[in-house]
Write a protein that holds these residues in place. Structure first.
Motif, PDB file in Angstrom:
ATOM      1  N   GLN A  22     -70.681 -19.393 105.979  1.00  0.00           N
ATOM      2  CA  GLN A  22     -71.412 -19.684 107.217  1.00  0.00           C
ATOM      3  C   GLN A  22     -72.489 -18.628 107.471  1.00  0.00           C
ATOM      4  O   GLN A  22     -73.596 -18.958 107.901  1.00  0.00           O
ATOM      5  N   LYS A  24     -74.116 -16.770 105.196  1.00  0.00           N
ATOM      6  CA  LYS A  24     -75.202 -16.971 104.236  1.00  0.00           C
ATOM      7  C   LYS A  24     -76.043 -18.196 104.603  1.00  0.00           C
ATOM      8  O   LYS A  24     -77.274 -18.172 104.504  1.00  0.00           O
ATOM      9  N   ALA A  25     -75.384 -19.264 105.030  1.00  0.00           N
ATOM     10  CA  ALA A  25     -76.107 -20.473 105.435  1.00  0.00           C
ATOM     11  C   ALA A  25     -76.959 -20.195 106.672  1.00  0.00           C
ATOM     12  O   ALA A  25     -78.106 -20.643 106.765  1.00  0.00           O
ATOM     13  N   TYR A  29     -80.916 -20.975 107.530  1.00  0.00           N
ATOM     14  CA  TYR A  29     -81.331 -21.757 108.689  1.00  0.00           C
ATOM     15  C   TYR A  29     -82.332 -20.981 109.543  1.00  0.00           C
ATOM     16  O   TYR A  29     -83.313 -21.539 110.036  1.00  0.00           O
ATOM     17  N   ILE A  74     -78.764 -23.553  99.677  1.00  0.00           N
ATOM     18  CA  ILE A  74     -78.002 -24.253 100.712  1.00  0.00           C
ATOM     19  C   ILE A  74     -77.101 -25.307 100.079  1.00  0.00           C
ATOM     20  O   ILE A  74     -75.982 -25.530 100.525  1.00  0.00           O
ATOM     21  N   LEU A  77     -74.145 -23.444  98.670  1.00  0.00           N
ATOM     22  CA  LEU A  77     -73.244 -23.041  99.744  1.00  0.00           C
ATOM     23  C   LEU A  77     -72.428 -24.219 100.264  1.00  0.00           C
ATOM     24  O   LEU A  77     -71.241 -24.079 100.566  1.00  0.00           O
ATOM     25  N   PHE A  78     -73.057 -25.393 100.360  1.00  0.00           N
ATOM     26  CA  PHE A  78     -72.329 -26.572 100.834  1.00  0.00           C
ATOM     27  C   PHE A  78     -71.211 -26.949  99.860  1.00  0.00           C
ATOM     28  O   PHE A  78     -70.114 -27.295 100.286  1.00  0.00           O
TER      29      PHE A  78
END
Length: 104
Positions: A22, A24-25, A29, A74, A77-78
């Motif tokens: 979260q 890193k994401a 963002y 991203i 990461l997902f």
């Protein structure tokens, strides 16, 4: 204010990894959009999480998400996030809301 709410189940022994992803994401963002996110963990079911993100408006959200989703990191990461989900509860529920104030 535009609000996105996600509900999902994270394996109890993977919470540290969940917050690392979260973080890193969030850095990605923040390159494109300002938001405020709250993470809630259910007292009744410790695997159940709510993620509540607030954005200035819906139009900016969708415009910015196109750019966020173009980032290769991203997507990586997902995939990592998905690997933390409880195996028999892999569904991610997503809802959209508009925050309203009295008199508006």
């Amino acid at each position: 204010m535009f609000v996105k709410i996600y509900q999902y189940h994270i394996q109890q022994d993977k919470v540290k990894e969940y917050f690392e992803i979260q973080q890193k994401a969030s850095e990605i963002y923040l390159k494109y959009i300002t938001s405020q996110t709250t993470y809630l963990n259910s007292k009744a079911d410790p695997t159940k999480w709510l993620e509540i993100s607030r954005y200035e408006n819906e139009e900016e959200y969708y415009k910015s998400m196109k750019l966020v989703n173009e980032e290769a990191k991203i997507q990586e990461l997902f995939k990592g996030f998905q690997s933390l989900l409880v195996s028999d509860k892999r569904e991610i529920m997503e809802e959209e809301f508009m925050q309203k104030q009295p008199g508006s």
